[in-house]
Enzyme design. Structure first.
Site, PDB file in Angstrom:
ATOM      1  N   GLU A 470     -21.412   4.603 -16.153  1.00 42.19           N
ATOM      2  CA  GLU A 470     -21.627   3.157 -16.225  1.00 42.19           C
ATOM      3  C   GLU A 470     -22.977   2.739 -16.791  1.00 42.19           C
ATOM      4  OE1 GLU A 470     -18.687   1.563 -12.715  1.00 42.19           O
ATOM      5  OE2 GLU A 470     -20.635   2.343 -12.132  1.00 42.19           O
ATOM      6  N   GLU A 614     -24.387   6.861  -0.975  1.00 46.08           N
ATOM      7  CA  GLU A 614     -23.877   6.946  -2.344  1.00 46.08           C
ATOM      8  C   GLU A 614     -24.738   7.847  -3.225  1.00 46.08           C
ATOM      9  OE1 GLU A 614     -22.366   4.022  -5.964  1.00 46.08           O
ATOM     10  OE2 GLU A 614     -23.394   3.165  -4.225  1.00 46.08           O
TER      11      GLU A 614
END
Length: 677
Positions: A470, A614
């Site tokens: 991304e 994460e």
């Protein structure tokens, strides 16, 4: 000789203690530091309870499927439900809190999905409480309390119903339903979500062990609109242990047309089932889940960590629903509770291999939103179905406008198709393929056939996308997007042949002409203008797995060695190293695979329960996406399991040299066992 004997004995005992220190099923927190505490979640696929460092408190109660527009990004957000398990306890008129107790311990029993806390209060009492998100009852929770008096004491215990700040129009009720053999005291609240879209309701009740008529008298107190409670008092003699419980239910109008009455009915049902039956059926349900397990011999800490990953995936999903987990599952409000490719590509495969019946819910979530995905494609000038990057209850695009992934991260559509195709591959269910799989596969294939720009043979470009990596925004011919589109078109073609339906010849033409770019030295190029910059997460390496577009071991190794040096140490999610692990295990390099296996999650762990964030050093657990990626590295990497059109097969793989065996039980619809040495 005696000294040598003592030394050897000490060494053996040290080794035994080291092994026993990591129980395969129980994570213990013996030092509770509120300033450095990241809660663990007890969930049943519908209702999640997040632990707190304060005694008798829970941080969040989160319900799957409950969204409304408020606060963040002008998009739907997960809602906290009523906190129906907060309590207080007074001993001899003194309120218990973290400052006046000692020996405070917490633990999670993953095998039975049970959270337990215990502590001592001065020289007066030892207290233990345990709570469950009951697996057999999707909207119901239970808390057990046990108080052992060291001397004669008087207690007052209260169950508090508290409304989260975001809710409005809170209404509180208290009712006693008296029957010849039982009195049911119902503490109930209802409120509207921020826009009024949803009605949220919760109700709870005490469960006593005394014979009816000798139970403590329950008193109701109204504090303010957002909080009320019910309480009772009891004298406990020295040496006596007193047990009681609280059962409660939380449900919304997203789940039931009459949530207020249903919350009370479900709570009454739990009351009359009784504590023992509630626990018995809960444990039976979890015993069934754990028939599908991953067992590591020779690495006690890895075994516990892998059980934690599996436990969270099982906790965040549920058979018989049309729900799909968000990146943080039911551990809080992270990522607004939205559904991304995290569900379809990262969490789903492990569930599909171990519990196809649960995985079916995740595909059903997409199927029920197919018509909305078709409207999304139409709005963007494309045919077929274009699934949103972030999805909530309705299936419309829910990505905040500031994030370019909403309008441009199109590979999500192929990820949905991959999940649908793999469900058929594992189950071989042709009726499902016809009714649910084919509509998904054909509509997503139609999307890609309209999405490509046809610039001549071999040059059907897919331009202006956000890559799977991304950090690469608005690039042309992203490797993963292009390869996933090719795979999607191929799956749809194969499904048509299986079902005896007419194949759209254009799908095959498009699939054959979508390019995958390469550098002059043969390394697969991430996108047309890529020049070797750092990447956020795996992109090219996904072409080897799960897409199988690249199958040559030499090419897989070449791409691995190039891109593993492009991932920074910070700011990247855990799934990337999981893919590196999987591919190196399949290439036969078990020790290098083990390096990436440890690197995938150990730097991401937070205290006191080793919950996964994460990113390395991150503070936003629990990252179920990362757990899903790492579990795939065990199942499909070290375990060599492979999803094929003929079902689950096994390819060559290598486990780490420090592991004795890897055993995978309950695989596929036939519940097979695989042992890898």
């Amino acid at each position: 000789m005696n000294k040598l004997y003592v030394f050897i004995l000490s060494f053996i005992l040290f080794g035994v203690r080291s092994i026993l220190a990591q129980d395969p099923w129980i994570i213990k927190a013996d030092k509770i530091d509120p300033a450095n505490y990241y809660g663990i979640t007890v969930a049943n696929g519908m209702i999640g309870i997040v632990s707190s460092p304060e005694p008798f408190k829970v941080k969040n109660v989160v319900l799957a499927g409950a969204y409304d527009l408020y606060g963040r990004g002008r998009v739907s957000n997960f809602l906290n439900s009523f906190n129906l398990l907060n309590m207080y306890l007074e001993i001899d008129g003194k309120r218990i809190d973290s400052k006046n107790i000692s020996n405070f311990k917490q633990e999670l029993d993953m095998q039975h999905a049970v959270f337990t806390a215990s502590f001592d209060y001065s020289d007066a009492a030892t207290v233990k409480y345990t709570y469950y998100s009951l697996r057999q009852l999707p909207f119901t929770v239970l808390m057990d309390i046990s108080i052992t008096a060291k001397k004669a004491i008087n207690i007052t215990s209260a169950s508090i119903m508290e409304a989260p700040d975001a809710l409005k129009d809170v209404q509180n009720y208290y009712n006693e339903i008296d029957r010849p053999h039982v009195t049911i005291s119902l503490l109930t609240s209802t409120a509207r979500s921020p826009t009024g879209k949803l009605q949220l309701c919760a109700s709870n009740t005490f469960l006593f062990n005394e014979i009816h008529g000798s139970e403590p008298k329950v008193i109701h107190e109204m504090w303010d609109n957002n909080m009320h409670l019910m309480k009772f008092s009891k004298a406990i003699a020295a040496g006596q242990t007193y047990n009681y419980a609280v059962a409660g239910s939380s449900i919304t109008s997203a789940h039931d047309a009459d949530p207020l009455n249903q919350a009370e009915r479900l709570t009454m049902f739990a009351k009359l089932e009784g504590r023992d039956r509630l626990v018995k059926f809960h444990e039976q349900a979890w015993n069934e889940l754990w028939k599908s397990d991953i067992k590591i011999e020779g690495d006690a800490q890895a075994q516990q960590d892998v059980h934690s990953m599996l436990y969270h995936l099982y906790s965040f999903s549920r058979e018989g629903t049309a729900y799909s987990p968000s990146p943080m599952g039911l551990s809080g409000l992270g990522y607004n509770g939205h559904v991304f490719w995290d569900a379809d590509l990262w969490m789903y495969p492990a569930l599909l291999v171990l519990h196809p019946e649960i995985a079916k819910s995740l595909v059903e979530y997409r199927f029920q939103r197919l018509s909305v995905a078709k409207q999304n494609a139409f709005s963007h000038g494309y045919k077929g179905a274009m699934f949103p990057w972030e999805s909530a209850d309705s299936g419309v695009e829910e990505t905040p406008v500031w994030a370019l992934s909403g309008p441009f991260e199109h590979h999500i559509t192929a990820c949905v198709a991959l999940a649908a195709w793999n469900y058929y591959c594992v189950t071989q269910d042709k009726q499902w393929l016809l009714e649910k799989g084919w509509p998904l596969l054909s509509a997503t294939a139609d999307f890609w056939a309209s999405r490509v720009e046809r610039n001549g043979p071999g040059h059907y470009a897919i331009k202006d996308v956000v890559a799977a990596d991304e950090w690469a925004e608005n690039v042309d011919n992203d490797a993963f997007t292009n390869a996933a589109a090719k795979a999607n078109l191929q799956y749809a073609t194969e499904a048509a042949k299986i079902l005896g339906l007419k194949v759209d010849a254009d799908w095959e033409v498009v699939a054959q002409n979508i390019p995958i770019s390469k550098f002059p030295d043969g390394v697969t190029k991430e996108f047309d203008s890529y020049k070797g910059e750092g990447i956020k997460q795996a992109d090219v390496n996904l072409l080897a797995y799960p897409l199988k577009i690249i199958t040559d071991p030499a090419q897989i190794k070449k791409d691995l060695e190039y891109y593993e040096t492009r991932v920074p140490n910070e700011g990247t999610p855990a799934m990337t190293q999981g893919i590196f692990t999987l591919l190196y295990a399949r290439l036969g390099n078990g020790d290098k695979a083990y390096h990436f296996f440890k690197d995938a999650y150990e730097p991401n762990l937070n205290p006191p329960f080793r919950v996964i964030a994460e990113t390395k050093g991150g503070t936003n657990p629990y990252f179920a996406t990362g757990a899903g990626g790492i579990l795939q590295s065990l199942l499909m990497g070290f375990g060599g399991l492979d999803i094929t059109p003929k079902g689950i097969e096994q390819v060559k793989s290598k486990i780490p040299s420090n592991w004795k065996t890897l055993t995978i039980t309950g695989v596929g619809v036939e519940k097979k066992t695989y042992v890898i040495k």
